[in-house]
Design a protein around this motif. Structure first.
Motif, short mmCIF file in Angstrom:
data_model
loop_
_atom_site.label_atom_id
_atom_site.label_comp_id
_atom_site.label_asym_id
_atom_site.label_seq_id
_atom_site.Cartn_x
_atom_site.Cartn_y
_atom_site.Cartn_z
N ALA A 190 -17.75 -3.84 2.13
CA ALA A 190 -19.10 -3.90 1.51
C ALA A 190 -19.58 -5.73 1.50
O ALA A 190 -20.65 -5.97 1.57
N ARG A 191 -18.60 -6.03 0.91
CA ARG A 191 -18.64 -7.66 0.67
C ARG A 191 -18.77 -8.54 1.83
O ARG A 191 -19.60 -9.42 2.00
N ASP A 192 -17.87 -8.47 2.76
CA ASP A 192 -17.64 -9.19 3.73
C ASP A 192 -17.69 -8.65 5.12
O ASP A 192 -17.40 -9.29 6.20
N GLY A 193 -17.75 -7.44 5.24
CA GLY A 193 -18.00 -6.75 6.59
C GLY A 193 -16.80 -6.30 7.38
O GLY A 193 -16.81 -6.10 8.45
N GLN A 194 -15.73 -6.61 6.69
CA GLN A 194 -14.41 -6.36 7.53
C GLN A 194 -13.25 -6.01 6.27
O GLN A 194 -13.15 -6.46 5.21
N ALA A 195 -12.42 -5.15 6.87
CA ALA A 195 -11.01 -4.77 6.20
C ALA A 195 -10.20 -4.18 7.18
O ALA A 195 -10.33 -3.33 8.05
N VAL A 196 -8.98 -4.85 6.74
CA VAL A 196 -7.77 -3.91 7.55
C VAL A 196 -6.73 -3.43 6.28
O VAL A 196 -6.16 -3.97 5.77
N VAL A 197 -6.74 -2.20 6.22
CA VAL A 197 -6.12 -1.56 5.29
C VAL A 197 -4.95 -0.57 5.90
O VAL A 197 -5.23 0.39 6.62
N SER A 198 -3.73 -0.61 5.33
CA SER A 198 -2.59 0.08 5.66
C SER A 198 -2.78 1.94 5.22
O SER A 198 -3.51 1.84 4.18
N LEU A 199 -2.53 2.53 6.09
CA LEU A 199 -2.52 3.96 5.37
C LEU A 199 -1.63 4.12 4.34
O LEU A 199 -0.48 3.54 4.32
N PRO A 200 -2.02 4.75 3.10
CA PRO A 200 -1.24 4.64 2.01
C PRO A 200 -0.08 5.70 1.76
O PRO A 200 0.06 6.66 2.33
N GLY A 201 0.71 5.28 0.64
CA GLY A 201 1.75 6.32 0.16
C GLY A 201 1.28 6.68 -1.23
O GLY A 201 0.25 6.94 -1.63
N GLY A 202 2.69 7.20 -1.78
CA GLY A 202 2.26 7.76 -3.26
C GLY A 202 3.05 8.80 -3.42
O GLY A 202 4.07 9.12 -2.68
N CYS A 203 2.96 9.46 -4.65
CA CYS A 203 3.73 11.02 -4.60
C CYS A 203 3.60 11.90 -3.42
O CYS A 203 2.51 12.01 -3.00
N VAL A 262 0.75 -1.25 0.03
CA VAL A 262 0.11 0.03 0.16
C VAL A 262 0.99 1.36 -0.01
O VAL A 262 0.48 2.19 -0.56
N ARG A 263 2.15 1.31 0.82
CA ARG A 263 2.91 2.30 0.75
C ARG A 263 3.40 3.02 -0.71
O ARG A 263 3.68 4.07 -0.95
N LYS A 264 3.33 2.21 -1.56
CA LYS A 264 3.58 2.42 -2.97
C LYS A 264 2.83 3.26 -3.79
O LYS A 264 2.92 3.84 -4.63
N MET A 265 1.58 3.41 -3.43
CA MET A 265 0.45 3.96 -4.16
C MET A 265 -0.77 4.17 -3.25
O MET A 265 -1.21 3.34 -2.54
N ARG A 266 -1.26 5.70 -3.31
CA ARG A 266 -2.51 5.96 -2.65
C ARG A 266 -3.78 5.49 -2.98
O ARG A 266 -4.52 5.14 -2.28
N ALA A 267 -3.79 4.96 -4.31
CA ALA A 267 -4.96 4.25 -5.04
C ALA A 267 -5.40 2.98 -3.87
O ALA A 267 -6.50 2.47 -4.23
#
Length: 422
Positions: free
Chosen positions: A105-118, A90-95
Motif C-alpha cells: 500500500a505504501r510503496d507499491g512493492q513487496a517481496v515476502v517469504s511464505l511463512p512458518g509457525g505452529c 518469516v519462517r519462525k512465525m505466520r504473522a
C-alpha cells in the motif's frame, strides 16, 4: 532445551495480571509501515513472537525501541531500506505475512517469504493474495517468495472472502487504508483484534466503518500520521488463566479481564459449573464444588468458541464429570496434545476433527512434550490438576504466547518451576 516442572498441589487463590494480546500486537506492529510518522504501542506483551516481528521490521529499515521493560514499543518507518521479508525471519512465525499489505500500500512493492509457525494445519496464504489482487496488486509466487507489485498504487475494490480469515482480513484492512477509493471487505473476521487494529488505524487517520461486523468499509486516504495506541487485553491468555482455578479449584481474579472478549467461552464455563463474576479490576473465577460437568465444544470464528482455547478446554474436560465432545472446525491437526494428555491418564478418542473425552477423577503426572503454543499450556494446566510431577518439554512454544507463565501461576499458589536445559 528448557522444560517446565509442575506438581499438583490443590486450589489456587490470588490474582493474575493479563497482558496485552499477542495476536493484536503482531498485527498492530506492521501498521507502522503505513506511515512515515511514529507509532507507539502501549500494553505490549513481552514474548518471543514480538521480538521476531521486531527483527523483521528492523530488517526492512524500521526503527523499533522497546521501552518500560518491554511494555511500550516505539516504532518509526520514516525511511524503509528494504521491501524483502527474508525466509530466515518469516519462517519462525505466520504473522510475518502481515507486512505484505502495508508495504504494498505504501510503496507499491513487496517481496515476502511464505511463512512458518505452529504446525497445526495448512493455513494457506491464498486469501491474503486474492484480497490484495482485488485491490489491483500483481502477484507472483517464485522460489518460496510472494513477489507483489502495484506500480500505480492500490485501488479500492470489493473483497469477498469464501470463509472467515482473521489474518487475511487484517492484511486487506491495512492495505485498503491507502488504496484510492472505497474498499468493502465482506465475510470479514469480527474478532476483538480486528476492532483493535481498526481503532489504531483510525487514530492514524484512516476512515473505517463496520469493524466488528462481517462487512467493513474503508475509504482510502492519501497518507496516515503517527499515533499512540494501547494493545487490547489478550483474550486467549485470559481464558487460559480462567481455566486454572476451574481445573484446580479455588478463586482467582484476572486483572484486566472482560466478559465481552470471551462470551461464548464463559457460557461454556458456566454450563460446566464454574462461576465467573465481573469485578472493578477484571474477572473473578471460582470453582469450589469439586469436579466440573462435561460440556460439548465446537470451535468457531468470533464470537464463537475460540480455537486457541480448545486445547486448554480439553485439559479441563479430562477431569470433568461425564463425556464431552470437542469439535475443531478452524484448523486441522489441532488435537496433537491429545496423545500427551492420554499419557497422563486421560481418556480421549480422536476421529478426524472430533475428540471425545471421558472424564476421569484425577490425572497422573508424566513426562510430556509440547507440540504447539496452546498445547504447551494445556499440558501445564493438566499438570496442575494431576497427582505427582509433570515435566513439559519443548516449552519454547510457550514463550511465543505467554509471558512469565511460571511467576503468574506460582503467584496464585501453583507449584511450578522452569528447568534450564543442558
Amino acid at each position: 532445551m528448557d522444560s517446565i516442572l509442575v506438581t499438583g498441589n490443590g486450589p489456587l487463590n490470588g490474582e493474575i495480571p493479563i497482558a496485552g494480546a499477542k495476536n493484536a500486537c503482531l498485527t498492530l506492529m506492521p501498521a507502522t509501515l503505513l506511515s512515515e510518522e511514529p507509532l507507539t504501542l502501549t500494553n505490549a506483551p513481552r514474548l518471543s513472537d514480538i521480538r521476531t516481528m521486531t527483527t523483521l521490521l528492523q530488517s526492512l529499515g524500521a526503527e523499533v525501541s522497546s521501552l518500560q521493560d518491554g511494555k511500550v514499543l516505539a516504532m518509526s518507518s520514516h525511511d524503509l531500506t528494504s521491501h524483502k521479508a527474508d525466509y530466515d525471519i518469516v519462517r519462525k512465525m505466520r504473522a510475518s505475512i502481515l507486512v505484505l499489505g502495508p508495504m504494498l500500500a505504501r510503496d507499491g512493492q513487496a517481496v515476502v517469504s511464505l511463512p512458518g509457525g505452529c504446525a497445526i494445519g495448512a493455513r494457506p496464504v491464498d486469501l491474503h493474495l486474492t484480497a490484495l489482487e482485488a485491490l489491483g496488486a500483481e502477484m507472483e509466487l517464485k522460489d518460496g517468495y510472494v513477489h507483489a507489485k502495484a506500480p500505480g498504487g492500490l485501488k479500492g475494490g470489493i473483497i469477498e472472502f469464501p470463509f472467515v480469515s482473521v489474518g487475511a482480513t487484517e492484511n486487506a484492512l491495512m492495505a485498503a487504508t491507502l488504496a484510492k477509493g472505497t474498499t468493502v471487505i465482506r465475510t470479514a473476521a469480527r474478532e476483538p483484534e480486528i476492532v483493535d487494529l481498526a481503532d489504531c488505524l483510525r487514530a492514524m487517520g484512516a476512515q473505517i466503518e463496520g469493524d466488528g461486523t462481517s462487512e467493513i468499509t474503508i475509504q482510502g486516504v492519501d497518507r496516515l500520521h503517527g499515533a499512540t495506541h494501547p494493545v487490547v487485553t489478550d483474550r486467549i491468555e485470559l481464558g487460559t488463566y480462567m481455566l486454572a482455578p476451574a481445573i484446580c479449584g479455588g478463586e482467582v481474579e484476572l486483572l484486566g479481564g472482560r466478559i465481552d472478549l470471551l462470551q461464548a467461552f464463559i457460557e461454556k464455563l458456566d454450563a460446566a459449573g464454574v462461576h465467573v463474576q465481573e469485578t472493578p479490576r477484571g474477572l473473578k473465577v471460582a470453582q469450589r464444588n469439586g469436579r466440573v460437568n462435561a460440556v460439548d465444544v465446537v470451535t468457531e470464528p468470533f464470537p464463537g468458541f475460540p480455537t486457541d482455547l480448545q486445547a486448554q478446554m480439553m485439559a479441563l474436560m479430562c477431569t470433568a464429570n461425564g463425556v464431552s465432545v470437542l469439535e475443531e472446525k478452524i484448523f486441522e491437526n489441532r488435537f496433537m496434545h491429545a496423545p500427551e494428555l492420554i499419557r497422563m491418564g486421560a481418556q480421549i478418542d480422536v476421529h478426524g476433527g472430533t475428540a471425545t473425552v471421558t472424564g476421569v477423577e484425577r490425572l497422573k503426572g508424566a513426562p510430556v512434550m509440547a507440540t504447539d503454543l496452546r498445547a504447551s499450556v494445556s499440558l501445564i494446566l493438566a499438570g496442575l490438576a494431576a497427582g505427582g510431577e509433570t515435566v513439559v518439554s519443548r516449552v519454547y512454544h510457550l514463550d511465543r504466547g505467554y509471558e512469565h507463565v511460571v511467576s503468574k501461576l506460582s503467584g496464585v499458589g501453583a507449584k511450578i518451576e522452569r528447568i534450564k536445559g543442558q
